[in-house]
Motif scaffolding. Structure first.
Motif, PDB file in Angstrom:
ATOM      1  N   ASP A 267       0.831  -1.198   0.000  1.00  0.00           N
ATOM      2  CA  ASP A 267       0.000   0.000   0.000  1.00  0.00           C
ATOM      3  C   ASP A 267       0.870   1.254   0.000  1.00  0.00           C
ATOM      4  OD1 ASP A 267       1.016  -0.379   2.503  1.00  0.00           O
ATOM      5  OD2 ASP A 267      -0.852  -0.076   3.588  1.00  0.00           O
ATOM      6  N   GLY A 268       2.089   1.122  -0.481  1.00  0.00           N
ATOM      7  CA  GLY A 268       3.009   2.252  -0.514  1.00  0.00           C
ATOM      8  C   GLY A 268       2.853   3.091  -1.767  1.00  0.00           C
ATOM      9  N   PRO A 269       3.406   4.307  -1.747  1.00  0.00           N
ATOM     10  CA  PRO A 269       3.222   5.229  -2.871  1.00  0.00           C
ATOM     11  C   PRO A 269       4.021   4.880  -4.108  1.00  0.00           C
ATOM     12  CG  PRO A 269       4.638   6.210  -1.208  1.00  0.00           C
ATOM     13  CD  PRO A 269       4.129   4.926  -0.626  1.00  0.00           C
ATOM     14  N   ALA A 314      -5.682   2.858   0.802  1.00  0.00           N
ATOM     15  CA  ALA A 314      -5.667   1.437   1.146  1.00  0.00           C
ATOM     16  C   ALA A 314      -6.710   1.119   2.212  1.00  0.00           C
ATOM     17  CB  ALA A 314      -4.270   1.038   1.633  1.00  0.00           C
ATOM     18  N   ALA A 315      -6.861   2.010   3.182  1.00  0.00           N
ATOM     19  CA  ALA A 315      -7.814   1.766   4.267  1.00  0.00           C
ATOM     20  C   ALA A 315      -9.251   1.752   3.763  1.00  0.00           C
ATOM     21  CB  ALA A 315      -7.647   2.829   5.357  1.00  0.00           C
ATOM     22  N   PHE A 316      -9.584   2.635   2.800  1.00  0.00           N
ATOM     23  CA  PHE A 316     -10.956   2.730   2.291  1.00  0.00           C
ATOM     24  C   PHE A 316     -11.180   1.923   1.018  1.00  0.00           C
ATOM     25  CE2 PHE A 316     -10.802   6.395   5.097  1.00  0.00           C
ATOM     26  CZ  PHE A 316     -12.063   6.371   5.679  1.00  0.00           C
ATOM     27  N   GLY A 317     -10.104   1.401   0.427  1.00  0.00           N
ATOM     28  CA  GLY A 317     -10.245   0.590  -0.774  1.00  0.00           C
ATOM     29  C   GLY A 317     -10.534   1.374  -2.029  1.00  0.00           C
ATOM     30  N   GLN A 318     -10.430   2.687  -1.972  1.00  0.00           N
ATOM     31  CA  GLN A 318     -10.631   3.559  -3.135  1.00  0.00           C
ATOM     32  C   GLN A 318     -10.077   4.942  -2.779  1.00  0.00           C
ATOM     33  OE1 GLN A 318     -13.180   6.148  -3.282  1.00  0.00           O
ATOM     34  NE2 GLN A 318     -13.773   5.882  -1.149  1.00  0.00           N
ATOM     35  N   PRO A 319      -9.805   5.789  -3.779  1.00  0.00           N
ATOM     36  CA  PRO A 319      -9.061   7.017  -3.513  1.00  0.00           C
ATOM     37  C   PRO A 319      -9.900   8.236  -3.128  1.00  0.00           C
ATOM     38  CG  PRO A 319      -9.302   6.742  -5.870  1.00  0.00           C
ATOM     39  CD  PRO A 319      -9.948   5.525  -5.237  1.00  0.00           C
ATOM     40  N   GLY A 320     -11.221   8.115  -3.037  1.00  0.00           N
ATOM     41  CA  GLY A 320     -12.058   9.287  -2.824  1.00  0.00           C
ATOM     42  C   GLY A 320     -11.689  10.083  -1.587  1.00  0.00           C
ATOM     43  N   GLU A 321     -11.546   9.405  -0.448  1.00  0.00           N
ATOM     44  CA  GLU A 321     -11.212  10.089   0.794  1.00  0.00           C
ATOM     45  C   GLU A 321      -9.798  10.666   0.753  1.00  0.00           C
ATOM     46  OE1 GLU A 321     -14.584   7.411   1.574  1.00  0.00           O
ATOM     47  OE2 GLU A 321     -12.652   7.187   0.559  1.00  0.00           O
ATOM     48  N   ALA A 322      -8.881   9.931   0.110  1.00  0.00           N
ATOM     49  CA  ALA A 322      -7.505  10.423  -0.005  1.00  0.00           C
ATOM     50  C   ALA A 322      -7.453  11.681  -0.867  1.00  0.00           C
ATOM     51  CB  ALA A 322      -6.608   9.334  -0.601  1.00  0.00           C
ATOM     52  N   ASP A 323      -8.222  11.707  -1.938  1.00  0.00           N
ATOM     53  CA  ASP A 323      -8.279  12.899  -2.789  1.00  0.00           C
ATOM     54  C   ASP A 323      -8.867  14.083  -2.019  1.00  0.00           C
ATOM     55  OD1 ASP A 323      -7.190  11.642  -5.024  1.00  0.00           O
ATOM     56  OD2 ASP A 323      -9.146  10.992  -5.771  1.00  0.00           O
ATOM     57  N   ARG A 374      -3.792   2.025   8.862  1.00  0.00           N
ATOM     58  CA  ARG A 374      -3.176   1.165   7.858  1.00  0.00           C
ATOM     59  C   ARG A 374      -3.733  -0.247   7.970  1.00  0.00           C
ATOM     60  NH1 ARG A 374       1.616   1.174   4.984  1.00  0.00           N
ATOM     61  NH2 ARG A 374       2.260   3.142   5.929  1.00  0.00           N
ATOM     62  N   PRO A 375      -4.074  -0.882   6.834  1.00  0.00           N
ATOM     63  CA  PRO A 375      -4.488  -2.286   6.897  1.00  0.00           C
ATOM     64  C   PRO A 375      -3.433  -3.122   7.619  1.00  0.00           C
ATOM     65  CG  PRO A 375      -4.900  -1.391   4.713  1.00  0.00           C
ATOM     66  CD  PRO A 375      -4.129  -0.336   5.464  1.00  0.00           C
ATOM     67  N   GLY A 376      -3.878  -3.981   8.490  1.00  0.00           N
ATOM     68  CA  GLY A 376      -2.952  -4.733   9.322  1.00  0.00           C
ATOM     69  C   GLY A 376      -2.790  -4.117  10.699  1.00  0.00           C
TER      70      GLY A 376
END
Length: 461
Positions: A267-269, A314-323, A374-376
């Motif tokens: 899940d790294g950049p 990675a936590a939300f499974g899609q980039p919407g919140e990250a954006d 972070r997942p995990g």
């Protein structure tokens, strides 16, 4: 030669022939289910080699290898058990690690398949988090565009080592305010200096004018080369520096080695960048860690931005919140916090200003969200630490109340109540019990009913 690298064939054969093994030692009756049907990953052999280059040791105990780096006892990936079987009895492996490694942390590593969901849940209850990595191999550089204005070349050691350290510090925000973490990093850098002094590695840099803006090491490990510490200065990220650096170094490295290896965070950049450069995934390195270090919550800094983005996605499974976070982080009044342990980002919490339109006039408050772990490391207290620290920061900033849209049971533990109790409602149609508020000052909500308006960008998520 006497190193593990020189005994590679022997190790490969031994690691791949344990399919019917049953441990004879009572303390090791955990190795009843094999994980190796193919040899251990070549990437792991380079890890063991680099441990020895750093002055550490690797000792074969039959069911596992004990990896120690006495000069840096807090280094997770320098002090661990490398297992030949899945760690299905964590209690027994914890006891073994305490006896053999004796570090404040417990780190268990193996290659191949991961644990089941139920086993991972049990590991989390026992205090473990996962830190898996993807083994990647490069045999030909892909068609990528490099920056012609950057100069990429081997660095001169020791004359240019101070520039390497300065770049490393700029890329590690946690080093600035943690003496413990700074000591850990100083020991890591001392080991790399040993490599360079012994001509066991080379360090390359990318220069924009006279400034070192990117760097990484290449460690020869037999007929393969191992990338180490790929870094780009925070002010130069997403500008082609890393692409130019790795592509140039890879073309030079492949003239001497049949393949180049690295480990990438799933899940790294940088994962997609490595794929574009021509790296292919060849397996998984699995890790369970129970840390002896404290979780730290601090304000985000520029060097965190790339890691925050990939963590949230990675936590939300899609980039919407990250954006959303990327768009709003510079908004006046935003409070953005990260949780980290020994330099690794484990979580993020975001608080943004909101406006409440009340019959008595408008007033300002703050809203929590998104919160991500972070997942995990989910359900491990990361989110709780972030929320508690964030609410305190909001109170200190003078906010009277904080809103959140989320699980009523979870957020009630932090003092949140249904906002409808105070006749406060959002602009969206959501279940009334899921929209909650907590007063940050006594009596702050009395007589303040109204409509809560978030920033318009929240409507896009």
């Amino acid at each position: 030669m006497g190193s593990l690298l020189g005994r590679e064939s022997l190790l490969r054969n031994r690691l791949s022939t344990w399919r019917n093994y049953r441990a004879s030692s009572p303390g090791h009756q955990v190795a009843t289910v094999p994980i190796y049907t193919t040899p251990v990953l070549e990437l792991t052999h380079t890890d063991l080699h680099m441990t020895e280059l750093s002055g550490g040791s690797v000792t074969d105990h039959g069911t596992f290898l004990a990896v120690r780096t006495p000069d840096n006892p807090g280094y997770y990936h320098g002090n661990y058990l490398f297992l030949r079987f899945l760690p299905r009895d964590l209690e027994a492996w914890v006891k073994t690690a305490d006896e053999v490694i004796g570090a404040s942390h417990i780190c268990l590593r193996w290659d191949g398949p991961g644990l089941s969901d139920a086993e991972m849940a049990a590991a989390a209850r026992a205090g473990f988090g996962s830190d898996d990595g993807i083994a990647m191999e490069l045999t030909a550089v892909g068609s990528v565009k490099s920056r012609a204005d950057l100069v990429v070349r081997p660095l001169v050691f020791p004359a240019e080592w101070d520039a390497v350290v300065a770049l490393d510090v700029a890329c590690e925000p946690s080093e600035e305010d943690s003496a413990e973490y700074q000591l850990f990093k100083d020991r890591i850098r001392a080991a790399r200096q040993r490599w360079l002094s012994n001509h066991a590695a080379t360090w390359w840099g990318a220069f924009a004018g006279d400034q070192l803006v990117g760097g990484c090491g290449l460690v020869p490990c037999g007929d393969v080369g191992r990338f180490q510490v790929v870094e780009t200065h925070p002010e130069y990220r997403r500008q082609g520096v890393c692409t130019t650096l790795i592509a140039t170094l890879a073309r030079a490295g492949l003239k001497k080695h049949r393949a180049l290896l690295l480990c990438a965070e799933p899940d790294g950049p940088a994962l997609e960048l490595y794929r574009r450069l021509g790296f292919v995934e060849v397996g998984w390195q699995r890790t369970l860690i129970r840390s002896g270090a404290d979780l730290r919550v601090r304000p985000e800094v520029t060097g965190d931005h790339a890691g925050i983005y990939t963590l949230i996605a990675a936590a939300f499974g899609q980039p919407g919140e990250a954006d959303l976070v990327a768009r709003l982080r510079d908004l006046p009044g935003v409070i953005s916090l990260v949780a980290e342990r020994t330099g690794k980002l484990l979580g993020h919490a975001f608080f943004t200003p909101v406006r409440v339109e009340s019959p008595r006039g408008t007033w300002d408050a703050v809203a929590l969200g998104p919160v991500a772990a972070r997942p995990g490391y989910q359900r491990r207290g990361v989110g709780s630490a972030l929320i508690e620290a964030g609410l305190l920061a909001c109170e200190e900033a003078g906010h009277r109340a904080c809103f959140v849209l989320g699980d009523p049971v979870y957020y009630a533990r932090f003092g949140f109540e249904p906002a409808q109790k105070y006749h406060l409602r959002p602009t969206w149609s959501v279940p009334a019990e899921a929209f909650m508020v907590v007063a940050l000052k006594p009596g702050a909500l009395e007589g303040h009913s109204g409509l809560v308006r978030y920033h318009a960008d929240f409507d896009k998520v």
